[in-house]
Design a protein around this motif. Structure first.
Motif, PDB file in Angstrom:
ATOM      1  N   ASP A 119      43.758  40.433  35.014  1.00 46.97           N
ATOM      2  CA  ASP A 119      43.378  40.293  33.605  1.00 46.97           C
ATOM      3  C   ASP A 119      43.674  41.601  32.875  1.00 46.97           C
ATOM      4  OD1 ASP A 119      42.300  39.788  31.148  1.00 46.97           O
ATOM      5  OD2 ASP A 119      40.233  39.524  31.838  1.00 46.97           O
ATOM      6  N   PHE A 120      44.950  41.829  32.579  1.00 45.32           N
ATOM      7  CA  PHE A 120      45.341  43.059  31.901  1.00 45.32           C
ATOM      8  C   PHE A 120      45.063  43.007  30.406  1.00 45.32           C
ATOM      9  CE2 PHE A 120      47.784  42.972  35.811  1.00 45.32           C
ATOM     10  CZ  PHE A 120      47.565  44.261  36.293  1.00 45.32           C
ATOM     11  N   ALA A 121      44.689  41.846  29.899  1.00 41.49           N
ATOM     12  CA  ALA A 121      44.284  41.757  28.500  1.00 41.49           C
ATOM     13  C   ALA A 121      42.969  42.496  28.251  1.00 41.49           C
ATOM     14  CB  ALA A 121      44.140  40.299  28.077  1.00 41.49           C
ATOM     15  N   HIS A 122      42.162  42.665  29.331  1.00 42.19           N
ATOM     16  CA  HIS A 122      40.881  43.358  29.208  1.00 42.19           C
ATOM     17  C   HIS A 122      40.815  44.665  30.000  1.00 42.19           C
ATOM     18  CE1 HIS A 122      39.480  39.164  28.172  1.00 42.19           C
ATOM     19  NE2 HIS A 122      38.864  39.850  27.244  1.00 42.19           N
ATOM     20  N   PHE A 123      41.539  44.735  31.127  1.00 42.20           N
ATOM     21  CA  PHE A 123      41.355  45.847  32.055  1.00 42.20           C
ATOM     22  C   PHE A 123      42.703  46.461  32.453  1.00 42.20           C
ATOM     23  CE2 PHE A 123      38.270  42.402  33.169  1.00 42.20           C
ATOM     24  CZ  PHE A 123      37.146  42.967  32.567  1.00 42.20           C
ATOM     25  N   PRO A 124      42.851  47.773  32.401  1.00 36.52           N
ATOM     26  CA  PRO A 124      44.139  48.394  32.739  1.00 36.52           C
ATOM     27  C   PRO A 124      44.521  48.291  34.213  1.00 36.52           C
ATOM     28  CG  PRO A 124      42.481  50.063  32.288  1.00 36.52           C
ATOM     29  CD  PRO A 124      41.879  48.749  31.892  1.00 36.52           C
ATOM     30  N   PHE A 217      34.344  46.845  32.529  1.00 39.02           N
ATOM     31  CA  PHE A 217      35.301  47.524  33.399  1.00 39.02           C
ATOM     32  C   PHE A 217      34.595  48.187  34.575  1.00 39.02           C
ATOM     33  CE2 PHE A 217      38.817  50.944  33.703  1.00 39.02           C
ATOM     34  CZ  PHE A 217      39.520  50.182  34.613  1.00 39.02           C
ATOM     35  N   GLN A 243      52.346  46.716  33.469  1.00 44.23           N
ATOM     36  CA  GLN A 243      51.137  45.902  33.296  1.00 44.23           C
ATOM     37  C   GLN A 243      50.005  46.727  32.698  1.00 44.23           C
ATOM     38  OE1 GLN A 243      50.949  44.866  37.507  1.00 44.23           O
ATOM     39  NE2 GLN A 243      51.272  42.705  37.009  1.00 44.23           N
ATOM     40  N   THR A 246      49.937  47.103  28.963  1.00 44.13           N
ATOM     41  CA  THR A 246      49.699  45.945  28.104  1.00 44.13           C
ATOM     42  C   THR A 246      48.252  45.830  27.654  1.00 44.13           C
ATOM     43  OG1 THR A 246      49.289  44.442  29.967  1.00 44.13           O
ATOM     44  CG2 THR A 246      51.578  44.642  29.202  1.00 44.13           C
ATOM     45  N   THR A 247      47.340  46.517  28.312  1.00 45.73           N
ATOM     46  CA  THR A 247      45.951  46.508  27.856  1.00 45.73           C
ATOM     47  C   THR A 247      45.874  47.193  26.500  1.00 45.73           C
ATOM     48  OG1 THR A 247      45.201  46.669  30.154  1.00 45.73           O
ATOM     49  CG2 THR A 247      43.568  47.106  28.431  1.00 45.73           C
ATOM     50  N   THR A 252      41.194  50.635  25.598  1.00 42.47           N
ATOM     51  CA  THR A 252      41.207  51.792  26.504  1.00 42.47           C
ATOM     52  C   THR A 252      40.891  53.109  25.811  1.00 42.47           C
ATOM     53  OG1 THR A 252      43.610  52.044  26.231  1.00 42.47           O
ATOM     54  CG2 THR A 252      42.833  50.700  28.082  1.00 42.47           C
TER      55      THR A 252
END
Length: 319
Positions: A119-124, A217, A243, A246-247, A252
């Motif tokens: 889930d890179f939309a929320h977490f790096p 996170f 990837q 993309t967060t 971040t």
């Protein structure tokens, strides 16, 4: 700056890279050793421990599984030399149990808590904790309580999210309700923090109420009353920089600013660090935005292939 033909020169001139560190010129595609004389922020903090105690060196260990696998050794070596002042996040993704240590991880949960791995939309790192309304997650360090007086949860504010509460448990005395935040709103990273009157030791419980879930996170335990190293292991098995980048920075940037690292180490296999000339400057600039004096230490890793085919491709790519 990490762009332009003078990027490497600028980095070296500011003293923000270490002796023997591998450096990248994103324009010319050249990677070679640096010969800067100091890791300025890191050495400044070491000196400050002697002149302005208590002081802490804040270090992020970033990368894929090879970085995660080395966290225990990093923690042990630095703690032996400078003492330990806490741990944070441990975004270790799907790294095998026992392969990494020295971070603040989830110990127990109730209700619905899911752990995504991509889930890179929320977490790096692609991994974190999605806590549904009515659910709770308990965080500790290496499976237990940790000495700390600043306790935090790194969460995502987003539309439809619930209310997040940070509870504390001092050495088994029971949970005490702490601060809460309504996590519903425009997409942003947030940090929910409480400062205790002593150093515990403590566990943290993250509980969600309301309608929607809250994405977390991780947690951090910082002891600001003593000299030492605070380690944030932010690594995920199998991830790559394309990837990671993309967060959204809206998520971040507040997290990195709160971590405020003196030193960020980077270690990643060649498949994860592919296209380094494009992806590394983006990643590094995000950290330098949080702290313009952040030092970087790039650590080389052996190729993952059983033959030398990957190494040949890697060398060609990085010339």
């Amino acid at each position: 700056s990490f762009t332009g033909t003078t990027s490497v020169v600028n980095l070296m001139a500011t003293g923000n890279v270490g002796i023997g560190t591998t450096l990248l010129d994103p324009v010319n595609g050249y990677i070679g050793p640096s010969y800067a004389s100091v890791l300025r922020s890191t050495y400044t903090k070491i000196a400050k421990m002697q002149t302005s105690a208590p002081s802490q060196i804040r270090i992020v260990v970033f990368g894929d599984s090879v970085a995660g696998a080395h966290v225990s050794a990093v923690v042990a070596g630095l703690s032996d030399s400078f003492g330990s002042s806490g741990y944070g996040i441990s975004g270790l993704g799907n790294i095998a149990t026992g392969q990494a240590g020295g971070g603040a991880g989830m110990m127990a949960s109730s209700g619905t808590v899911t752990i995504p791995t991509a889930d890179f939309a929320h977490f790096p790192t692609g991994s974190g904790y999605n806590i549904a309304a009515g659910g709770c997650a308990v965080f500790g360090v290496n499976g237990g309580y940790n000495i700390a007086n600043k306790l935090s949860l790194f969460y995502v504010q987003e539309s439809g999210a619930g209310t997040l509460t940070l509870n504390t448990n001092k050495n088994g005395a029971g949970w005490v309700a702490g601060p809460s935040v309504n996590a519903s709103g425009a997409t942003l990273g947030g940090v929910l923090t409480t400062t205790m009157g002593d150093t515990g030791p403590y566990e943290i419980q993250a509980c969600v109420t309301g309608v929607g879930p809250v994405n977390i996170f991780g947690a951090s335990f910082e002891n600001l009353t003593a000299n030492g190293v605070i380690i944030y292991p932010i690594a995920g098995g199998g991830i790559d920089l394309s990837q990671v980048n993309t967060t959204p920075t809206s998520i971040t940037a507040p997290w990195w600013a709160a971590i405020n690292p003196d030193l960020v180490t980077f270690e990643m296999k060649e498949n994860g660090a592919a296209d380094l000339a494009t992806n590394f400057p983006i990643w590094a600039t995000n950290w330098r935005t949080a702290n313009s004096l952040t030092d970087f230490l790039l650590i080389g890793s052996s190729p993952r292939a059983t033959d030398d085919s990957d190494q040949i491709a890697q060398n060609l790519d990085r010339k």
